[in-house]
Design a protein around this motif. Structure first.
Motif, PDB file in Angstrom:
ATOM      1  N   GLY A  10       0.780  -1.232   0.000  1.00 24.55           N
ATOM      2  CA  GLY A  10       0.000   0.000   0.000  1.00 24.55           C
ATOM      3  C   GLY A  10       0.808   1.276   0.000  1.00 24.55           C
ATOM      4  O   GLY A  10       0.252   2.365   0.162  1.00 24.55           O
ATOM      5  N   VAL A  11       2.127   1.159  -0.185  1.00 32.01           N
ATOM      6  CA  VAL A  11       2.998   2.333  -0.312  1.00 32.01           C
ATOM      7  C   VAL A  11       3.791   2.203  -1.596  1.00 32.01           C
ATOM      8  O   VAL A  11       4.389   1.146  -1.856  1.00 32.01           O
ATOM      9  N   GLN A  12       3.799   3.237  -2.427  1.00 31.53           N
ATOM     10  CA  GLN A  12       4.623   3.250  -3.634  1.00 31.53           C
ATOM     11  C   GLN A  12       5.906   4.023  -3.339  1.00 31.53           C
ATOM     12  O   GLN A  12       5.875   5.230  -3.075  1.00 31.53           O
ATOM     13  N   LEU A  13       7.027   3.332  -3.382  1.00 30.42           N
ATOM     14  CA  LEU A  13       8.294   3.951  -3.019  1.00 30.42           C
ATOM     15  C   LEU A  13       8.621   5.147  -3.910  1.00 30.42           C
ATOM     16  O   LEU A  13       9.175   6.148  -3.436  1.00 30.42           O
ATOM     17  N   HIS A  14       8.287   5.048  -5.178  1.00 29.17           N
ATOM     18  CA  HIS A  14       8.715   6.117  -6.086  1.00 29.17           C
ATOM     19  C   HIS A  14       7.931   7.415  -5.861  1.00 29.17           C
ATOM     20  O   HIS A  14       8.309   8.472  -6.371  1.00 29.17           O
ATOM     21  N   LYS A  15       6.879   7.358  -5.040  1.00 27.09           N
ATOM     22  CA  LYS A  15       6.087   8.561  -4.760  1.00 27.09           C
ATOM     23  C   LYS A  15       6.498   9.238  -3.448  1.00 27.09           C
ATOM     24  O   LYS A  15       5.948  10.286  -3.094  1.00 27.09           O
ATOM     25  N   LEU A  16       7.453   8.664  -2.736  1.00 25.11           N
ATOM     26  CA  LEU A  16       7.864   9.255  -1.466  1.00 25.11           C
ATOM     27  C   LEU A  16       8.612  10.570  -1.693  1.00 25.11           C
ATOM     28  O   LEU A  16       9.488  10.661  -2.557  1.00 25.11           O
ATOM     29  N   ASP A  17       8.285  11.576  -0.905  1.00 23.50           N
ATOM     30  CA  ASP A  17       9.023  12.834  -0.940  1.00 23.50           C
ATOM     31  C   ASP A  17      10.224  12.714   0.003  1.00 23.50           C
ATOM     32  O   ASP A  17      10.411  11.686   0.663  1.00 23.50           O
ATOM     33  N   PRO A  18      11.084  13.735   0.067  1.00 22.78           N
ATOM     34  CA  PRO A  18      12.265  13.625   0.936  1.00 22.78           C
ATOM     35  C   PRO A  18      11.927  13.295   2.385  1.00 22.78           C
ATOM     36  O   PRO A  18      12.633  12.503   3.021  1.00 22.78           O
ATOM     37  N   ARG A  19      10.859  13.853   2.911  1.00 28.27           N
ATOM     38  CA  ARG A  19      10.460  13.548   4.288  1.00 28.27           C
ATOM     39  C   ARG A  19      10.104  12.068   4.430  1.00 28.27           C
ATOM     40  O   ARG A  19      10.502  11.413   5.392  1.00 28.27           O
ATOM     41  N   GLY A  20       9.383  11.532   3.444  1.00 24.68           N
ATOM     42  CA  GLY A  20       9.031  10.123   3.466  1.00 24.68           C
ATOM     43  C   GLY A  20      10.255   9.224   3.364  1.00 24.68           C
ATOM     44  O   GLY A  20      10.321   8.175   4.011  1.00 24.68           O
ATOM     45  N   LYS A  21      11.234   9.617   2.578  1.00 27.21           N
ATOM     46  CA  LYS A  21      12.459   8.827   2.446  1.00 27.21           C
ATOM     47  C   LYS A  21      13.271   8.850   3.742  1.00 27.21           C
ATOM     48  O   LYS A  21      13.899   7.855   4.109  1.00 27.21           O
ATOM     49  N   GLN A  22      13.257   9.977   4.440  1.00 26.64           N
ATOM     50  CA  GLN A  22      13.935  10.045   5.738  1.00 26.64           C
ATOM     51  C   GLN A  22      13.289   9.073   6.724  1.00 26.64           C
ATOM     52  O   GLN A  22      13.979   8.342   7.446  1.00 26.64           O
ATOM     53  N   GLN A  23      11.961   9.062   6.733  1.00 28.98           N
ATOM     54  CA  GLN A  23      11.251   8.146   7.615  1.00 28.98           C
ATOM     55  C   GLN A  23      11.487   6.693   7.212  1.00 28.98           C
ATOM     56  O   GLN A  23      11.619   5.813   8.074  1.00 28.98           O
ATOM     57  N   LEU A  24      11.551   6.461   5.922  1.00 29.16           N
ATOM     58  CA  LEU A  24      11.853   5.120   5.427  1.00 29.16           C
ATOM     59  C   LEU A  24      13.218   4.657   5.924  1.00 29.16           C
ATOM     60  O   LEU A  24      13.374   3.510   6.377  1.00 29.16           O
ATOM     61  N   ALA A  25      14.222   5.527   5.849  1.00 31.56           N
ATOM     62  CA  ALA A  25      15.575   5.167   6.292  1.00 31.56           C
ATOM     63  C   ALA A  25      15.563   4.798   7.770  1.00 31.56           C
ATOM     64  O   ALA A  25      16.218   3.832   8.188  1.00 31.56           O
TER      65      ALA A  25
END
Length: 377
Positions: A105-120
């Motif tokens: 239910g999450v598309q990685l390519h749509k993550l913004d920088p804030r989302g990528k920080q949380q992902l890390a």
């Protein structure tokens, strides 16, 4: 006295090649081709939608890697009030209680920088996260490298593996009916080899991305082990002693393996050896983890050979047999697997026959992280 990574500056030793591959079962080349098989495979490749990502080998060489300053994006997520905001609306399940998560239910390519920080931060906490039903592989190679991989660190170019033409930042795993860039043991019970990627570098990888363009219907899974939990299972007194030790990690054997004509026979950079702490600390979570692996760890600094071998072999055996801090990822179409290479080891599981079960073709994006440390100074 704190234990940190240091680079070995004296001349590299020449090591005798072992029968196993220097980088595990995802890696080496042992082609067995017939004329008809080559032609059939070429025809198949011509129709293959991901032909751009088929492996090539060239003679281009690169200078030694230089040190760079790395700041983990997950550190920013420590400031976020809701660090799992990027997972809102997603279905999240644990692969095991303390290690590994599965997300839909999450598309990685749509993550913004804030989302990528949380992902890390999330990957650092869980060690391994599988994202299902992604459109990641349909994005452009430039997006994969520049917008995705580079966000998490400087992209690593593997010194010996195959890569797509003109895109050396992709590390490929590939096996089909006529050629194999994997390693398969014929003289052992199992081809599994636990390892963390390219730990001989001064700054080994951190958050790593692996996805498959094509895979068999079953088989070809990847096994993962938590080196945090492996560390935690040891007795306090033994952990304290291990924290005083440093280990030599070497790329010499891997380079010699390729120079012998295996896996394309390519060596793009001269091999290096580096000394890393046997126990390292993750900069985001503060968790300690074992940092040894059978593929690249060679000896413990300052110990007699017998002492070093006894400790390293005990730890290798501990990691390999720790089924209660391991997990196995079954690849499904369009899955993307992220793991933190600083605290996780893995092994491919070569249990399929490509002539019957189909092609296994994947790409790894491998950003480098900080120099390993036990206590940051």
């Amino acid at each position: 006295m704190s234990t940190v990574t240091r680079t070995i500056t004296e001349p590299l030793r020449t090591l005798t090649l072992r029968p196993e591959s220097p980088e595990g079962p995802e890696q080496s080349q042992r082609p067995q081709q017939t004329t008809s098989a080559v032609k059939a495979n070429k025809d198949k490749d011509d129709e293959y939608p991901y032909a751009w990502a088929l492996p090539t080998f060239d003679n281009k060489t690169y200078p030694p890697l230089t040190e760079f300053k790395h700041k983990d994006p997950g550190l920013e997520a420590l400031k976020h009030e809701n660090p799992r905001e990027f997972l809102e609306g997603a279905q999240v399940s644990s692969l095991t209680p303390k290690f590994g998560s599965d997300v839909s239910g999450v598309q990685l390519h749509k993550l913004d920088p804030r989302g990528k920080q949380q992902l890390a931060r999330f990957v650092a906490e869980r060690g391994l996260v599988v994202f299902r039903e992604q459109d990641f592989q349909d994005q452009s190679p430039e997006w994969m490298l520049n917008e995705w991989g580079s966000f998490f660190g400087r992209l690593h170019i593997h010194p010996t593996s195959g890569h797509p033409a003109d895109r050396p930042e992709f590390h490929l795993v590939y096996r089909d009916m006529s050629k194999s860039l994997n390693y398969e043991f014929t003289d052992r019970f199992s081809s599994s080899v636990w390892h963390s990627d390219v730990t001989y570098e001064e700054q080994p990888p951190g958050l790593t991305t692996l996805f498959l363009f094509d895979s068999p219907e079953s088989g070809g899974d990847t096994a993962y082990v938590s080196q945090v939990e492996a560390y935690n299972r040891l007795s306090p007194s033994f952990r304290a002693y291990l924290e005083t030790l440093s280990v030599v990690h070497s790329g010499v054997e891997q380079a010699n393996f390729s120079r012998a004509g295996n896996r394309g026979g390519t060596v793009r950079r001269e091999p290096v050896e580096n000394v890393h702490p046997l126990v390292r600390t993750h900069p985001v979570t503060g968790h300690k983890a074992l940092f040894v692996n059978k593929q690249f760890s060679r000896r413990i600094v300052g110990l007699k050979v017998e002492e070093s071998d006894a400790i390293l072999n005990l730890l290798y055996d501990h990691l390999a047999k720790g089924v209660d801090f391991q997990t196995r990822v079954k690849w499904t179409p369009r899955a993307v697997v992220l793991w933190d290479n600083r605290i996780t080891a893995h092994s491919a599981i070569v249990d399929f026959d490509s002539a019957q079960d189909g092609r296994r073709h994947g790409a790894r994006i491998t950003p480098q992280a900080e120099r390993p440390f036990l206590r940051n100074v």
